[in-house]
Write a protein that holds these residues in place. Sequence first.
Motif, PDB file in Angstrom:
ATOM      1  N   VAL A  41       0.852  -1.190   0.000  1.00  0.00           N
ATOM      2  CA  VAL A  41       0.000   0.000   0.000  1.00  0.00           C
ATOM      3  C   VAL A  41       0.888   1.240   0.000  1.00  0.00           C
ATOM      4  N   VAL A  42       0.865   1.953  -1.110  1.00  0.00           N
ATOM      5  CA  VAL A  42       1.570   3.226  -1.182  1.00  0.00           C
ATOM      6  C   VAL A  42       0.615   4.282  -0.646  1.00  0.00           C
ATOM      7  N   ASN A  43       1.053   5.014   0.350  1.00  0.00           N
ATOM      8  CA  ASN A  43       0.162   5.978   0.991  1.00  0.00           C
ATOM      9  C   ASN A  43       0.629   7.397   0.715  1.00  0.00           C
ATOM     10  N   GLU A  44       0.033   7.989  -0.329  1.00  0.00           N
ATOM     11  CA  GLU A  44       0.237   9.424  -0.548  1.00  0.00           C
ATOM     12  C   GLU A  44      -1.127  10.106  -0.529  1.00  0.00           C
ATOM     13  N   GLY A  45      -1.909   9.702   0.466  1.00  0.00           N
ATOM     14  CA  GLY A  45      -3.256  10.254   0.574  1.00  0.00           C
ATOM     15  C   GLY A  45      -3.277  11.626   1.219  1.00  0.00           C
ATOM     16  N   VAL A  46      -2.159  12.014   1.855  1.00  0.00           N
ATOM     17  CA  VAL A  46      -2.056  13.283   2.579  1.00  0.00           C
ATOM     18  C   VAL A  46      -3.276  13.403   3.503  1.00  0.00           C
ATOM     19  N   SER A  47      -4.082  14.462   3.402  1.00  0.00           N
ATOM     20  CA  SER A  47      -5.189  14.617   4.358  1.00  0.00           C
ATOM     21  C   SER A  47      -6.217  13.491   4.228  1.00  0.00           C
ATOM     22  N   SER A  48      -6.343  12.923   3.020  1.00  0.00           N
ATOM     23  CA  SER A  48      -7.398  11.934   2.805  1.00  0.00           C
ATOM     24  C   SER A  48      -7.079  10.564   3.397  1.00  0.00           C
ATOM     25  N   SER A  49      -5.833  10.268   3.674  1.00  0.00           N
ATOM     26  CA  SER A  49      -5.504   8.914   4.144  1.00  0.00           C
ATOM     27  C   SER A  49      -5.224   8.879   5.638  1.00  0.00           C
ATOM     28  N   ALA A  50      -5.522   9.964   6.332  1.00  0.00           N
ATOM     29  CA  ALA A  50      -5.232  10.012   7.764  1.00  0.00           C
ATOM     30  C   ALA A  50      -5.933   8.886   8.516  1.00  0.00           C
ATOM     31  N   ALA A  51      -7.101   8.454   8.028  1.00  0.00           N
ATOM     32  CA  ALA A  51      -7.868   7.422   8.741  1.00  0.00           C
ATOM     33  C   ALA A  51      -7.319   6.020   8.489  1.00  0.00           C
ATOM     34  N   TYR A  52      -6.532   5.857   7.453  1.00  0.00           N
ATOM     35  CA  TYR A  52      -6.112   4.512   7.063  1.00  0.00           C
ATOM     36  C   TYR A  52      -5.310   3.767   8.145  1.00  0.00           C
ATOM     37  N   HIS A  99       0.257  -6.688   4.961  1.00  0.00           N
ATOM     38  CA  HIS A  99       0.673  -5.818   3.857  1.00  0.00           C
ATOM     39  C   HIS A  99       1.849  -4.951   4.264  1.00  0.00           C
ATOM     40  N   THR A 100       2.428  -4.319   3.263  1.00  0.00           N
ATOM     41  CA  THR A 100       3.535  -3.387   3.468  1.00  0.00           C
ATOM     42  C   THR A 100       3.039  -2.001   3.112  1.00  0.00           C
ATOM     43  N   GLU A 101       3.358  -1.014   3.939  1.00  0.00           N
ATOM     44  CA  GLU A 101       2.962   0.363   3.620  1.00  0.00           C
ATOM     45  C   GLU A 101       4.208   1.192   3.320  1.00  0.00           C
ATOM     46  N   LEU A 102       4.140   1.977   2.247  1.00  0.00           N
ATOM     47  CA  LEU A 102       5.221   2.896   1.880  1.00  0.00           C
ATOM     48  C   LEU A 102       4.656   4.304   1.936  1.00  0.00           C
ATOM     49  N   THR A 103       5.367   5.226   2.566  1.00  0.00           N
ATOM     50  CA  THR A 103       4.782   6.565   2.707  1.00  0.00           C
ATOM     51  C   THR A 103       5.669   7.655   2.104  1.00  0.00           C
ATOM     52  N   LEU A 104       5.097   8.852   2.104  1.00  0.00           N
ATOM     53  CA  LEU A 104       5.766  10.055   1.593  1.00  0.00           C
ATOM     54  C   LEU A 104       6.709  10.567   2.674  1.00  0.00           C
TER      55      LEU A 104
END
Lengths: 515, 515
Positions: free
Chosen positions: A355-366, A376-381
Amino acid sequence: MKGSEGLLSTARSAGVEVCFANPGTTEMPLVEAFDTIPGIRTVLGLSEGVVTGAADGYARMTGVPAMTLLHLGPGLANGIANLHNARRARTPLLNVVGEHASWHQHADPPLASDIESLARPVSGWVGRTSSPASASADFVEAWRAARTGQLPATLIAASDHMWAQGGVTAEIPAAEPVPAVDAQQVSAVAKALSADKRPALLMGGSALTAEGLRTAARIAHDHGGEVFAEGSPARLERGPDIPGVRSLPYFPEARQKTLDDFSDLVLVGTSRPVSFFGYPGMPSMPIPSTMRVHTLATPEQDPLDGLQQLAEISGSAATKLPATEPKQVRPPEGALGASAVAAAIVLSQPESAIVVNEGVSSSAAYPKLASAAPAHTELTLTGGAIGIGIPMATGAALACPDRPVIDFQADGSALYTLQGLWTQARENLDVTTVVCANRRYRILESELARSGVEQPGAAATGMTSLDGPAPDWTALAAGFGVSAVRATTGQELLDALRQAHSEPGPHLVEAVLTE
Amino acid sequence: MKGSEGLLSTARSAGVEVCFANPGTTEMPLVEAFDTIPGIRTVLGLSEGVVTGAADGYARMTGVPAMTLLHLGPGLANGIANLHNARRARTPLLNVVGEHASWHQHADPPLASDIESLARPVSGWVGRTSSPASASADFVEAWRAARTGQLPATLIAASDHMWAQGGVTAEIPAAEPVPAVDAQQVSAVAKALSADKRPALLMGGSALTAEGLRTAARIAHDHGGEVFAEGSPARLERGPDIPGVRSLPYFPEARQKTLDDFSDLVLVGTSRPVSFFGYPGMPSMPIPSTMRVHTLATPEQDPLDGLQQLAEISGSAATKLPATEPKQVRPPEGALGASAVAAAIVLSQPESAIVVNEGVSSSAAYPKLASAAPAHTELTLTGGAIGIGIPMATGAALACPDRPVIDFQADGSALYTLQGLWTQARENLDVTTVVCANRRYRILESELARSGVEQPGAAATGMTSLDGPAPDWTALAAGFGVSAVRATTGQELLDALRQAHSEPGPHLVEAVLTE
C-alpha cells in the motif's frame, strides 16, 4: 568494449536488474549498450519525477540500490523532488546522469548547467567519470556509497567516456554490514527504563519490519509503554500476526499531547521527532518538557540488533504478547469522506498487498483501520515532496510482480506525476490507484485555518482549490491506457476496488470526496 | 503590515500584475497576503514546471520580470528545467521560494534542503530574507538583478519573516538602460566588411524584432550577405512586412555547410554559435576555418543600437529592400508528416498570433513556410530542456489576451508538462495546442542513426518510442477540461485548426503523424 558497456556490465555484476530511465542525446551510448550488454530491463518514464519515484519504490521493496538514467542537469532537476523523498527515506539509489562530451563542456552549449550543484542536495555522493575505464570504478564507488550510506548517489557520465573504447567490468565488493548497536548504549537504555517508567518506543527504518515490531511490542508490554512509528516511515509492515503500531500525529500540538502520556522516548532507528513545519509559538522538536530521550539505535545503526539486545537484557525476549481483538471495519455507505475511502480500501485489500500511501489529508484514517486488513507493506511520503505515489507504486510493482499494489492517492499530489500511469500501462503492472478527489489542496486549507484564516479570500481559494474545471481522472487515466471508473458512494467504491483487484493490469478508481 | 504584505506591495509597485504559483505551507503567509494587498492576479499551475514555463512565456512577451511563488527546495526543483530555458532565453524572472521559519531550519525538518545549491545553476542572483522589513529590500535587489541581468533571480523567503509584522513597501528604482554599443566596436565591424565580403549576420535577443530584422536586412543586402537567427531564439518576429530570416541548422555539419557560403560572421546580440551536443570528430563551435568572426553587439548590449550605427556608417540606413514574393503554401493532403502539419498551421494562422514552437523534429519545416503566415511572434525552446511548450503558451496568452496563441508541440515534450492544459482551461485562454503525435522521441532516433545504429535493439527502441500504449491526447486534454479532436489527414487538421481558431478558449488538436 565501450565505456558505456563497461559501466553496464559492472552494473549487471552489482545485481542491477532494472534501470528506470528517461535518456536524451548525451545518454545514447548507454541506451545502445543496454542492447549489447543485455540483462538489465529498461523502464521508460515520461518525465523524470516518474523515473526517480519509481526507483525509490523499487529500492524500498528490494533493499538494494535502484539505478536511474537521467539526461543532463534539467533531466536530473525534474527528478530531484522524488530524490529528496528518497534521501529522507534513506533509500539507496544510483543515478547515472549523462553529461556533454568532456571536450565540449567549455563551450557552454545550451543544455549545459552545474549538475553537481543540482545533485548535491539530494545525494550522499556525487562524482564524475574521467575516462571510459574510470566509469566502471566510479560506478563501484557510487554503488558502495549508495548501499553503505543508504542514500542516493549520483554519477555524472560524460558522453565521450561512454562512446569511446576502453571500458572494463569492475568488481563490486561485498556489502559492509550495518553498524551494530554498542552494548553500553543498550544497557544505558535498559537502566533508564528499569525504574517505574512508561516508555514510548519511536521506530524507524528496519525497526518497522515484522521482527522489529514484535520485539518492540514485547519490550513495550513489559514496561507499560507503547510502540510508535516515526512520522512518515519509508516502509512499515502490518498484518494480523504483527503487533500494531501507532503513528506519531502530524501537527506538533497533537504530537506533544500524545507523548504527554509517556515518561521516556526511546529512539529506535530514527532521530528525535521534528515538527514538519515551524509554527508561531511552537517548538521545532515538540515533546513534553519532562520527557527523557534515549537513543537505542541511530538511523545509521541496525535497530533490530538494538531491539534484540534490549529485549534480552530487560527479560522481554520471551514475553508472550496478549492476543488482540481484530478490528471490525464496517462497509462504507453513502457519500464519500476520508474514513469511507480508508474503510473501502481495507475491506477490499487482497493478501500481501503493497500500500503506497500518498493520501495526505485523505488517508489520515487509514493507519487506524489498517490492522483489519490482511498482511501488507505500507510505503509513505517521507520527504513531503508531493508527487511520489504513482511513481512509487510503479516501482514497487516492478520489484514485486507477485504482490498487488494499491496507491492510496491524494489528487493534488497525483497531478504532479500522473504520467506514471502510462508506465503502469506499458509494463502491465498490477497497480490499483485510488485517487481521493476532494479537488483541493485540503492540507493547505487546514494550514490557512490554523493561521486564523477561516474564510480565505478569492486569491487564497484559487490557489488551494483544484476545480474550475475539476480534473476528470477517468479521462486522464484512459489517456494513458489505464482502465478507470468513478465512485461517488461507499458501495460504488467498494465494488470498483473489488473489480479492479480481480483483474490483471493497472486500474484507477476516482473516489469523489464530498465530506 | 506583515512581511508578506510588504513584499507583495513592493511587487505591486514594481508593476507585477500576475504571479505564477504553486504554494505550500511555508508560503501560506504570502497566499493570505494576495487577498489583503490586492492587485496581483494569481495563476495556479498543477506542477512547478508549468509555473516557471508560464512565467518565461509571460516575461518574453511583456519584457518585464515575471514573478513566481514556489514551495521550498522540491517545489523549486520541479521548476528548474524551465528556469534553465529561461536562463538561456535571457528572460527576467523573479522566483520567490518559501523556506522554513528561520528558527526551525536547524532542526532539519523533512522538507528542508539546500535551496541555494538548487537555485544557483538557474539564477543570476540568489538571496535570502533576513527579517520582515528586509524582505522588501531583498525583493528590490532581486528585481534589479533580474531586470538588469536579464536572468532569473531567486529570493528565498523564510515563513516567519513573512508572517510577522514589520513589512514595508520598498521603492523600485528606474530601470538602467541596456548598455549601448561602443562606436569603435561598430567601426571595426564596418571596416572588416568594407572590402569584398559576404557576411552572415547572426542575430539574437532584440535584434530579432521587426526593427532589427529590417536594419539587418538592409546591411546584408548592401554587402551581399544574409541574416540568420541564432539556433533557438527566445523571441522572433515574422510577417509580410518583416524581412525573413534563416535559422542556423541544428546539426553541426549542416551548420558548417550553411556558413561555408560566407566570409565573415557578425554576431548581433548573440554569442559564437555552439553545437547543441558534442559529436565525435566535430568541433564544439562549428564554423568554416577561414571564417572571420566579429561582434557587433554582445548578448548584454543593445543590438538595435549596434545595427543602427552600423547601417549609418556603412550607408545602408536608407537602403530600399527589394520586394519579396510571398511564399505559396499548398493545403496539405493525405497522411500527416511534419511538412503537412507546418503547412496546416501556416494556412490557418490568425492575424498577430504568438506561435510557441516546441515541435522539436516535427516543427523543422515551419520556419521555411512561416513567411507565408500573417504577422506573428515565435517563441522557441532556448535551453533544450523539453516540456516548455504548454506552459509557455499559457504564460504568453496571459500576457497578451488579445492575441491568439498557437503551441506547435512535440508529443514527447508535451508529456512533461501536460498539466498546463488545466491552467489554460481554468483561465480560459485562447491557446490552440497542436500535438504532433509521432509517438516517439524522433530526435533520439536520429541521434542513434547518427552514431551508426540503424536498427536499434529492443532496449533502445523501448526508450525512444512512446507507444504501447500511445497516449490518447483527446482524452488527456478532456481530462483537464480542454476541448480536443484528433486529425489524421491534412484536410482534417486544417479543418480542426480553423474550427479551434474560430472559438474562444483553449483547444487541442492531436495530429497523428505517420510519415
